[in-house]
Design a protein around this motif. Structure first.
Motif, PDB file in Angstrom:
ATOM      1  N   GLU A   1     -30.047 -42.197 -52.467  1.00  0.00           N
ATOM      2  CA  GLU A   1     -31.393 -41.991 -51.924  1.00  0.00           C
ATOM      3  C   GLU A   1     -32.198 -41.054 -52.824  1.00  0.00           C
ATOM      4  N   ALA A   2     -31.577 -39.958 -53.256  1.00  0.00           N
ATOM      5  CA  ALA A   2     -32.258 -39.006 -54.139  1.00  0.00           C
ATOM      6  C   ALA A   2     -32.590 -39.664 -55.476  1.00  0.00           C
ATOM      7  N   PHE A   3     -31.691 -40.501 -55.971  1.00  0.00           N
ATOM      8  CA  PHE A   3     -31.930 -41.172 -57.244  1.00  0.00           C
ATOM      9  C   PHE A   3     -33.122 -42.117 -57.144  1.00  0.00           C
ATOM     10  N   ARG A   4     -33.236 -42.828 -56.026  1.00  0.00           N
ATOM     11  CA  ARG A   4     -34.393 -43.722 -55.846  1.00  0.00           C
ATOM     12  C   ARG A   4     -35.697 -42.925 -55.957  1.00  0.00           C
ATOM     13  N   GLU A   5     -35.737 -41.771 -55.330  1.00  0.00           N
ATOM     14  CA  GLU A   5     -36.937 -40.932 -55.394  1.00  0.00           C
ATOM     15  C   GLU A   5     -37.160 -40.394 -56.803  1.00  0.00           C
ATOM     16  N   ALA A   6     -36.092 -39.928 -57.446  1.00  0.00           N
ATOM     17  CA  ALA A   6     -36.200 -39.349 -58.783  1.00  0.00           C
ATOM     18  C   ALA A   6     -36.561 -40.401 -59.831  1.00  0.00           C
ATOM     19  N   SER A   7     -36.309 -41.659 -59.533  1.00  0.00           N
ATOM     20  CA  SER A   7     -36.641 -42.736 -60.472  1.00  0.00           C
ATOM     21  C   SER A   7     -38.126 -42.753 -60.812  1.00  0.00           C
ATOM     22  N   GLN A  17     -37.390 -31.815 -72.373  1.00  0.00           N
ATOM     23  CA  GLN A  17     -38.101 -30.543 -72.510  1.00  0.00           C
ATOM     24  C   GLN A  17     -39.378 -30.494 -71.670  1.00  0.00           C
ATOM     25  N   SER A  18     -39.472 -31.388 -70.700  1.00  0.00           N
ATOM     26  CA  SER A  18     -40.686 -31.463 -69.877  1.00  0.00           C
ATOM     27  C   SER A  18     -40.513 -30.760 -68.531  1.00  0.00           C
ATOM     28  N   LYS A  19     -41.631 -30.473 -67.895  1.00  0.00           N
ATOM     29  CA  LYS A  19     -41.583 -29.916 -66.537  1.00  0.00           C
ATOM     30  C   LYS A  19     -41.052 -30.962 -65.553  1.00  0.00           C
ATOM     31  N   GLU A  20     -41.287 -32.238 -65.856  1.00  0.00           N
ATOM     32  CA  GLU A  20     -40.772 -33.312 -65.005  1.00  0.00           C
ATOM     33  C   GLU A  20     -39.243 -33.308 -64.985  1.00  0.00           C
ATOM     34  N   TYR A  21     -38.626 -32.972 -66.114  1.00  0.00           N
ATOM     35  CA  TYR A  21     -37.165 -32.918 -66.177  1.00  0.00           C
ATOM     36  C   TYR A  21     -36.623 -31.822 -65.257  1.00  0.00           C
ATOM     37  N   GLN A  22     -37.349 -30.734 -65.125  1.00  0.00           N
ATOM     38  CA  GLN A  22     -36.919 -29.658 -64.229  1.00  0.00           C
ATOM     39  C   GLN A  22     -36.841 -30.169 -62.784  1.00  0.00           C
ATOM     40  N   GLU A  23     -37.778 -31.016 -62.407  1.00  0.00           N
ATOM     41  CA  GLU A  23     -37.760 -31.613 -61.066  1.00  0.00           C
ATOM     42  C   GLU A  23     -36.614 -32.614 -60.943  1.00  0.00           C
ATOM     43  N   TRP A  24     -36.391 -33.410 -61.983  1.00  0.00           N
ATOM     44  CA  TRP A  24     -35.259 -34.362 -62.034  1.00  0.00           C
ATOM     45  C   TRP A  24     -33.947 -33.600 -61.812  1.00  0.00           C
ATOM     46  N   LYS A  25     -33.767 -32.496 -62.540  1.00  0.00           N
ATOM     47  CA  LYS A  25     -32.557 -31.672 -62.401  1.00  0.00           C
ATOM     48  C   LYS A  25     -32.410 -31.158 -60.971  1.00  0.00           C
ATOM     49  N   LYS A  26     -33.503 -30.670 -60.425  1.00  0.00           N
ATOM     50  CA  LYS A  26     -33.486 -30.115 -59.063  1.00  0.00           C
ATOM     51  C   LYS A  26     -33.053 -31.165 -58.043  1.00  0.00           C
ATOM     52  N   GLN A  27     -33.507 -32.391 -58.226  1.00  0.00           N
ATOM     53  CA  GLN A  27     -33.210 -33.460 -57.270  1.00  0.00           C
ATOM     54  C   GLN A  27     -31.807 -34.043 -57.432  1.00  0.00           C
ATOM     55  N   SER A  79     -37.090 -48.826 -69.349  1.00  0.00           N
ATOM     56  CA  SER A  79     -36.495 -49.272 -68.098  1.00  0.00           C
ATOM     57  C   SER A  79     -35.218 -48.475 -67.838  1.00  0.00           C
ATOM     58  N   HIS A  80     -34.708 -48.593 -66.603  1.00  0.00           N
ATOM     59  CA  HIS A  80     -33.414 -47.971 -66.302  1.00  0.00           C
ATOM     60  C   HIS A  80     -32.712 -48.739 -65.194  1.00  0.00           C
ATOM     61  N   GLN A  81     -31.408 -48.508 -65.123  1.00  0.00           N
ATOM     62  CA  GLN A  81     -30.625 -49.086 -64.044  1.00  0.00           C
ATOM     63  C   GLN A  81     -29.465 -48.161 -63.725  1.00  0.00           C
ATOM     64  N   LEU A  82     -29.077 -48.187 -62.479  1.00  0.00           N
ATOM     65  CA  LEU A  82     -27.947 -47.400 -62.002  1.00  0.00           C
ATOM     66  C   LEU A  82     -26.914 -48.379 -61.469  1.00  0.00           C
ATOM     67  N   GLN A  83     -25.691 -48.290 -61.993  1.00  0.00           N
ATOM     68  CA  GLN A  83     -24.600 -49.170 -61.586  1.00  0.00           C
ATOM     69  C   GLN A  83     -23.536 -48.346 -60.863  1.00  0.00           C
ATOM     70  N   ARG A  84     -23.040 -48.851 -59.741  1.00  0.00           N
ATOM     71  CA  ARG A  84     -21.968 -48.193 -58.981  1.00  0.00           C
ATOM     72  C   ARG A  84     -20.638 -48.819 -59.376  1.00  0.00           C
ATOM     73  N   CYS A  85     -19.655 -48.007 -59.698  1.00  0.00           N
ATOM     74  CA  CYS A  85     -18.330 -48.485 -60.081  1.00  0.00           C
ATOM     75  C   CYS A  85     -17.610 -49.071 -58.866  1.00  0.00           C
TER      76      CYS A  85
END
Length: 97
Positions: free
Chosen positions: A20-26, A68-78, A37-43
């Motif tokens: 759920e968090a990944f969907r939002e962070a996408s 090195q962006s401020k957006e990455y800081q939010e990605w990390k937080k999520q 583009s990106h994709q997330l695969q579940r093993c």
């Protein structure tokens, strides 16, 4: 085009919350310069294991523009609190055949 590959080990029992968090962070990553583009695969075999694949125009779009962006800081937080251990991220380029 550069392919970023990250094997993600999510803490057991947190998989649904992570997805759920990944969907939002996408939304964050998909808004970045150089993102393709990106994709997330579940093993299937290993619980909590995921493979993240992200296509970037250049290596620097990921390593500098995103990381090195401020957006990455939010990605990390999520997302980063879900991982144990912290993932190794590698970059690949196409081999003409």
């Amino acid at each position: 085009m550069i392919l970023e590959a990250a094997m993600l080990q999510v803490k057991i029992g947190m998989e649904v919350e992570f997805e759920e968090a990944f969907r939002e962070a996408s939304e964050i990553i998909s808004s970045m310069k150089g993102y393709i583009s990106h994709q997330l695969q579940r093993c299937i075999e290993v619980e909590g294991k995921y493979l993240l694949l992200v296509k970037w125009e250049t290596l620097e779009d990921h390593t500098i523009g995103f990381r090195q962006s401020k957006e990455y800081q939010e990605w990390k937080k999520q997302l980063h609190h879900f991982y144990d251990p912290f993932p190794i991220v590698e970059h690949f380029e196409n081999v003409p055949i």
